[in-house]
Design a protein around this motif. Structure first.
Motif, PDB file in Angstrom:
ATOM      1  N   LEU A  21      64.826  37.915  60.165  1.00  0.00           N
ATOM      2  CA  LEU A  21      64.731  37.891  61.621  1.00  0.00           C
ATOM      3  C   LEU A  21      65.078  36.524  62.214  1.00  0.00           C
ATOM      4  O   LEU A  21      65.733  36.442  63.253  1.00  0.00           O
ATOM      5  CB  LEU A  21      63.311  38.301  62.011  1.00  0.00           C
ATOM      6  CG  LEU A  21      63.091  38.967  63.362  1.00  0.00           C
ATOM      7  CD1 LEU A  21      64.153  40.005  63.670  1.00  0.00           C
ATOM      8  CD2 LEU A  21      61.708  39.586  63.396  1.00  0.00           C
ATOM      9  N   CYS A  22      64.652  35.451  61.544  1.00  0.00           N
ATOM     10  CA  CYS A  22      64.925  34.116  62.096  1.00  0.00           C
ATOM     11  C   CYS A  22      66.428  33.863  62.195  1.00  0.00           C
ATOM     12  O   CYS A  22      66.913  33.309  63.177  1.00  0.00           O
ATOM     13  CB  CYS A  22      64.263  33.032  61.242  1.00  0.00           C
ATOM     14  SG  CYS A  22      64.689  33.077  59.492  1.00  0.00           S
ATOM     15  N   CYS A  96      60.357  28.798  54.635  1.00  0.00           N
ATOM     16  CA  CYS A  96      59.606  29.528  55.661  1.00  0.00           C
ATOM     17  C   CYS A  96      58.405  28.722  56.123  1.00  0.00           C
ATOM     18  O   CYS A  96      58.134  28.645  57.316  1.00  0.00           O
ATOM     19  CB  CYS A  96      59.117  30.863  55.109  1.00  0.00           C
ATOM     20  SG  CYS A  96      60.459  31.996  54.765  1.00  0.00           S
ATOM     21  N   ILE A  99      59.472  26.167  58.537  1.00  0.00           N
ATOM     22  CA  ILE A  99      59.922  26.771  59.790  1.00  0.00           C
ATOM     23  C   ILE A  99      58.723  27.279  60.587  1.00  0.00           C
ATOM     24  O   ILE A  99      58.645  27.112  61.800  1.00  0.00           O
ATOM     25  CB  ILE A  99      60.915  27.922  59.509  1.00  0.00           C
ATOM     26  CG1 ILE A  99      62.178  27.367  58.833  1.00  0.00           C
ATOM     27  CG2 ILE A  99      61.270  28.654  60.802  1.00  0.00           C
ATOM     28  CD1 ILE A  99      63.081  28.429  58.246  1.00  0.00           C
ATOM     29  N   ILE A 100      57.784  27.872  59.877  1.00  0.00           N
ATOM     30  CA  ILE A 100      56.607  28.441  60.540  1.00  0.00           C
ATOM     31  C   ILE A 100      55.737  27.350  61.145  1.00  0.00           C
ATOM     32  O   ILE A 100      55.204  27.498  62.241  1.00  0.00           O
ATOM     33  CB  ILE A 100      55.793  29.311  59.544  1.00  0.00           C
ATOM     34  CG1 ILE A 100      56.544  30.612  59.277  1.00  0.00           C
ATOM     35  CG2 ILE A 100      54.390  29.591  60.069  1.00  0.00           C
ATOM     36  CD1 ILE A 100      56.025  31.409  58.102  1.00  0.00           C
ATOM     37  N   PRO A 113      60.373  34.033  64.020  1.00  0.00           N
ATOM     38  CA  PRO A 113      60.018  35.003  65.052  1.00  0.00           C
ATOM     39  C   PRO A 113      58.618  35.604  64.882  1.00  0.00           C
ATOM     40  O   PRO A 113      57.955  35.889  65.875  1.00  0.00           O
ATOM     41  CB  PRO A 113      61.085  36.088  64.915  1.00  0.00           C
ATOM     42  CG  PRO A 113      62.271  35.350  64.366  1.00  0.00           C
ATOM     43  CD  PRO A 113      61.687  34.329  63.426  1.00  0.00           C
ATOM     44  N   TYR A 114      58.176  35.764  63.638  1.00  0.00           N
ATOM     45  CA  TYR A 114      56.839  36.335  63.429  1.00  0.00           C
ATOM     46  C   TYR A 114      55.771  35.404  63.983  1.00  0.00           C
ATOM     47  O   TYR A 114      54.744  35.851  64.473  1.00  0.00           O
ATOM     48  CB  TYR A 114      56.595  36.597  61.937  1.00  0.00           C
ATOM     49  CG  TYR A 114      57.580  37.580  61.372  1.00  0.00           C
ATOM     50  CD1 TYR A 114      57.388  38.950  61.544  1.00  0.00           C
ATOM     51  CD2 TYR A 114      58.728  37.147  60.718  1.00  0.00           C
ATOM     52  CE1 TYR A 114      58.315  39.857  61.060  1.00  0.00           C
ATOM     53  CE2 TYR A 114      59.658  38.042  60.231  1.00  0.00           C
ATOM     54  CZ  TYR A 114      59.450  39.401  60.406  1.00  0.00           C
ATOM     55  OH  TYR A 114      60.371  40.300  59.938  1.00  0.00           O
ATOM     56  N   TYR A 148      52.407  35.384  58.345  1.00  0.00           N
ATOM     57  CA  TYR A 148      53.778  35.577  58.831  1.00  0.00           C
ATOM     58  C   TYR A 148      54.766  35.905  57.715  1.00  0.00           C
ATOM     59  O   TYR A 148      55.622  36.756  57.863  1.00  0.00           O
ATOM     60  CB  TYR A 148      54.230  34.336  59.602  1.00  0.00           C
ATOM     61  CG  TYR A 148      53.236  33.950  60.667  1.00  0.00           C
ATOM     62  CD1 TYR A 148      53.011  34.802  61.750  1.00  0.00           C
ATOM     63  CD2 TYR A 148      52.506  32.782  60.581  1.00  0.00           C
ATOM     64  CE1 TYR A 148      52.075  34.481  62.727  1.00  0.00           C
ATOM     65  CE2 TYR A 148      51.574  32.446  61.557  1.00  0.00           C
ATOM     66  CZ  TYR A 148      51.356  33.293  62.615  1.00  0.00           C
ATOM     67  OH  TYR A 148      50.430  32.975  63.566  1.00  0.00           O
ATOM     68  N   GLN A 149      54.637  35.219  56.598  1.00  0.00           N
ATOM     69  CA  GLN A 149      55.572  35.493  55.499  1.00  0.00           C
ATOM     70  C   GLN A 149      55.344  36.878  54.915  1.00  0.00           C
ATOM     71  O   GLN A 149      56.289  37.549  54.494  1.00  0.00           O
ATOM     72  CB  GLN A 149      55.449  34.414  54.415  1.00  0.00           C
ATOM     73  CG  GLN A 149      56.108  33.119  54.849  1.00  0.00           C
ATOM     74  CD  GLN A 149      55.874  31.999  53.864  1.00  0.00           C
ATOM     75  OE1 GLN A 149      55.248  31.007  54.196  1.00  0.00           O
ATOM     76  NE2 GLN A 149      56.357  32.164  52.642  1.00  0.00           N
ATOM     77  N   CYS A 152      57.078  39.223  57.120  1.00  0.00           N
ATOM     78  CA  CYS A 152      58.518  39.204  56.848  1.00  0.00           C
ATOM     79  C   CYS A 152      58.826  39.983  55.568  1.00  0.00           C
ATOM     80  O   CYS A 152      59.797  40.745  55.498  1.00  0.00           O
ATOM     81  CB  CYS A 152      58.989  37.754  56.728  1.00  0.00           C
ATOM     82  SG  CYS A 152      60.770  37.573  56.617  1.00  0.00           S
ATOM     83  N   ILE A 168      58.555  36.676  50.503  1.00  0.00           N
ATOM     84  CA  ILE A 168      59.635  35.898  51.131  1.00  0.00           C
ATOM     85  C   ILE A 168      59.142  34.477  51.374  1.00  0.00           C
ATOM     86  O   ILE A 168      58.088  34.267  51.956  1.00  0.00           O
ATOM     87  CB  ILE A 168      60.071  36.556  52.463  1.00  0.00           C
ATOM     88  CG1 ILE A 168      60.652  37.952  52.227  1.00  0.00           C
ATOM     89  CG2 ILE A 168      61.080  35.662  53.201  1.00  0.00           C
ATOM     90  CD1 ILE A 168      61.865  38.013  51.305  1.00  0.00           C
ATOM     91  N   PRO A 171      64.538  31.637  54.117  1.00  0.00           N
ATOM     92  CA  PRO A 171      65.532  32.555  54.698  1.00  0.00           C
ATOM     93  C   PRO A 171      66.681  32.874  53.740  1.00  0.00           C
ATOM     94  O   PRO A 171      67.149  34.014  53.684  1.00  0.00           O
ATOM     95  CB  PRO A 171      66.042  31.780  55.920  1.00  0.00           C
ATOM     96  CG  PRO A 171      64.937  30.866  56.279  1.00  0.00           C
ATOM     97  CD  PRO A 171      64.272  30.487  54.990  1.00  0.00           C
TER      98      PRO A 171
HETATM   99 FE1  SF4 Z   1      62.643  33.552  58.552  1.00  0.00          FE
HETATM  100 FE2  SF4 Z   1      60.831  32.974  56.719  1.00  0.00          FE
HETATM  101 FE3  SF4 Z   1      60.086  33.702  59.183  1.00  0.00          FE
HETATM  102 FE4  SF4 Z   1      61.114  35.467  57.512  1.00  0.00          FE
HETATM  103  S1  SF4 Z   1      59.179  34.377  57.261  1.00  0.00           S
HETATM  104  S2  SF4 Z   1      61.655  35.227  59.666  1.00  0.00           S
HETATM  105  S3  SF4 Z   1      62.633  34.260  56.437  1.00  0.00           S
HETATM  106  S4  SF4 Z   1      61.191  31.841  58.616  1.00  0.00           S
END
Ligand code: SF4
Length: 184
Positions: A21-22, A96, A99-100, A113-114, A148-149, A152, A168, A171
């Protein structure tokens, strides 16, 4: 096991089948000329080469900004992202987790996005990926509990029809796991 070389024209197809999704979100936003500086987290994981990336971004942007301006302003940013110019920032190494935990600024599109979408947007995005019903509710439940992961991973499972025991964590890993399933 042939190394996958991705050409720019394959990106739409790959985005539909194999992007998390990201990356879908970033691609969409990039097409609206907002987030070019972040690049696609694709080159190592998927074999997108710098020159392919430049061709891709050029074709995305040059109608809008003119190819001369593209080469002057945007090509630099892209090379920069690929570590060829300036500070060697390697966006492809973003996991992830990283990013999270990042806080995207206004106008940034590189979050998870989550974690960073509101529920309504997330629902719509997941619907768009063909996820609905119990699977969707299960995913939203994980999000509410800040897993969140896991959310995903469940999206991956729902869209690929297989279980993903490793979970996951990157990405690019989502992408390569997806390609493994689709090419099996
Ligand atoms: Fe991207 Fe990781 Fe979030 Fe999935 S969990 S949308 S791969 S950042």
């Amino acid at each position: 096991n042939d190394a996958t070389e991705i050409s720019p024209k394959d990106i739409d197809q790959l985005a539909r089948t194999s992007f998390p999704l990201c990356m879908r979100h970033m691609l969409e936003k990039v097409r609206h000329l907002k987030s070019y500086v972040h690049g696609l987290p694709l080159d190592q994981g998927a074999g997108l080469k710098l020159e392919d990336a430049l061709t891709f971004w050029r074709s995305e942007f040059s109608q809008k900004v003119g190819s001369e301006r593209f080469d002057k302003e945007y090509a630099y940013s892209i090379r920069h992202n690929y570590g060829k110019e300036g500070k060697r920032t390697d966006y492809t190494s973003y996991s992830c987790q990283k990013i999270i935990s990042a806080t995207p600024g206004v106008g940034d599109h590189h979050g998870c996005p989550y974690r960073h979408f509101g529920e309504e947007n997330l629902r719509a995005a997941l619907n768009n990926m063909g996820v609905g019903g119990n699977a969707l509710e299960g995913i939203l439940d994980k999000v509410k509990n800040r897993h969140y992961q896991l959310a995903c991973t469940m999206t991956f499972e729902a869209t690929h029809g297989v279980s993903c025991d490793t979970g996951i964590n990157h990405p690019n890993q989502y992408f390569s796991e997806s390609q493994k399933v689709l090419q099996a």
